[in-house]
Design an enzyme around this catalytic site. Sequence first.
Site, PDB file in Angstrom:
ATOM      1  N   GLU A 136       0.874  -1.172   0.000  1.00 34.07           N
ATOM      2  CA  GLU A 136       0.000   0.000   0.000  1.00 34.07           C
ATOM      3  C   GLU A 136       0.916   1.229   0.000  1.00 34.07           C
ATOM      4  O   GLU A 136       1.227   1.790   1.036  1.00 34.07           O
ATOM      5  CB  GLU A 136      -0.923  -0.014   1.212  1.00 34.07           C
ATOM      6  CG  GLU A 136      -1.983   1.059   1.160  1.00 34.07           C
ATOM      7  CD  GLU A 136      -2.857   1.080   2.398  1.00 34.07           C
ATOM      8  OE1 GLU A 136      -3.758   1.928   2.459  1.00 34.07           O
ATOM      9  OE2 GLU A 136      -2.649   0.249   3.304  1.00 34.07           O
ATOM     10  N   ASP A 253     -16.302  -1.313   9.792  1.00 36.05           N
ATOM     11  CA  ASP A 253     -16.251  -1.185  11.247  1.00 36.05           C
ATOM     12  C   ASP A 253     -17.248  -0.138  11.720  1.00 36.05           C
ATOM     13  O   ASP A 253     -17.393   0.103  12.918  1.00 36.05           O
ATOM     14  CB  ASP A 253     -14.845  -0.837  11.730  1.00 36.05           C
ATOM     15  CG  ASP A 253     -14.318   0.470  11.171  1.00 36.05           C
ATOM     16  OD1 ASP A 253     -15.016   1.121  10.362  1.00 36.05           O
ATOM     17  OD2 ASP A 253     -13.187   0.854  11.539  1.00 36.05           O
ATOM     18  N   HIS A 255     -17.001   2.930  11.508  1.00 35.58           N
ATOM     19  CA  HIS A 255     -16.298   4.170  11.833  1.00 35.58           C
ATOM     20  C   HIS A 255     -15.689   4.764  10.561  1.00 35.58           C
ATOM     21  O   HIS A 255     -15.812   5.963  10.323  1.00 35.58           O
ATOM     22  CB  HIS A 255     -15.190   3.918  12.860  1.00 35.58           C
ATOM     23  CG  HIS A 255     -15.684   3.445  14.185  1.00 35.58           C
ATOM     24  ND1 HIS A 255     -16.287   4.279  15.089  1.00 35.58           N
ATOM     25  CD2 HIS A 255     -15.664   2.213  14.754  1.00 35.58           C
ATOM     26  CE1 HIS A 255     -16.630   3.589  16.169  1.00 35.58           C
ATOM     27  NE2 HIS A 255     -16.261   2.335  15.998  1.00 35.58           N
ATOM     28  N   ASP A 278      -8.130  -3.805   6.990  1.00 35.17           N
ATOM     29  CA  ASP A 278      -7.070  -2.810   7.135  1.00 35.17           C
ATOM     30  C   ASP A 278      -6.546  -2.831   8.565  1.00 35.17           C
ATOM     31  O   ASP A 278      -6.181  -1.802   9.138  1.00 35.17           O
ATOM     32  CB  ASP A 278      -7.567  -1.411   6.755  1.00 35.17           C
ATOM     33  CG  ASP A 278      -6.432  -0.421   6.494  1.00 35.17           C
ATOM     34  OD1 ASP A 278      -5.280  -0.870   6.352  1.00 35.17           O
ATOM     35  OD2 ASP A 278      -6.695   0.796   6.466  1.00 35.17           O
TER      36      ASP A 278
END
Length: 388
Positions: A136, A253, A255, A278
């Site tokens: 990434e 999640d 969030h 992640d």
Amino acid sequence: MASLLITASSLITSPGDGGPTRVLSPGYVRVENGVITEVGEGRPAGAPAVDLEGGLLAPGLVDLQVNGFYGHDLVDADETGWHTVVRRLPETGVTAFLPTFITAPVEIQAAALRRARDLLPGLPKDGTRVLGVHLEGPFLSAERKGAHNADWLTDPTPEAVATLLETGLVRLVTLAPERDGAPAAIRTLAAAGVLVSVGHSDATADQVAAAADAGARKVTHIFNAQSGVHHRDPGVAVQALIDDRLSPGLIVDLHHVAAPVCRMVFRAAAGRTVLVTDAAASAGMPPGTYELGGEPITMPAEGPPLRADGTIAGSGLRLDEAVANAVAIGVDPVTAVDAATRVPADLIGRTDLGRIAPGAAADLVWLGPDHRAHATWIAGERVFGGAS
């Protein structure tokens, strides 16, 4: 390896011929030498080795984005750290994953890849499968860097790409297609069998479409660290939703992305959405200070880990929890499981994983009524949990 017969109140089967995923209630699966040999409806005669009452027998979960877990950041973890992660990920239902190395100078990333290459042969055979490495960065946009170090971001030159491909471990690369040299890099990576994902990008929708023309097939954590949805200036997220060539990764999640937007992604990108965690080193750990890419992150009592400046830095999410969250917000359970199994496995060319079908690896997870992992098998061997 002994034969195995599992019967279950409900079983998700995904035919290898591209047929629809469906639920058998009840259903059974036979395993020989770590491979599924038969899947059927009902309960066959004879006492099974394992009889699962309640919940759902699903393919083992496949996570394409795991920075770390259980206190260990995989980019610089030692052998003990790697052993801990691969032995314990089955607790979350994950039977195969891509360790993810975030942005660093190219030579440092290359050194990390060499360390991983040397460590992999010694990892436990009964642990979660390591399918390669997800890089990434460092070919990301400074405008959308998120938790990445802007000083280390760079263009994907032919020399940089060649250096990172040298070990043969790289299976997925996240990059920003607007960087100089990106279209050529995408073509090179795709020709080498590497899945290219658009992420940490300020690209226009047209630039993302051009990246897909060049061979990109995924979008990293949709809506996070990327240009989004604007009616006169569409960005990465728009193209991810409307382009059938692209599979958006989604961190559920609740969030990173709000529940209504998660539902929108599943509807707009039906059959293409990929659940990812992640996860950072703080995942599976109590609140405290951990590391991501060599820099400190803080895991609060609630919510995802954060950099000192308040930037979200990965997550503390489990993939079985992501499935459970998706179901809780209204996603059909079969669709949610598919997004954490067959879809990611197919994306990286592992059609032997992520499905319960004859000829597939016997990687399985028994999800309870709460959709959390209660037992996990890898190659037909139970590596976590109990069963009746």
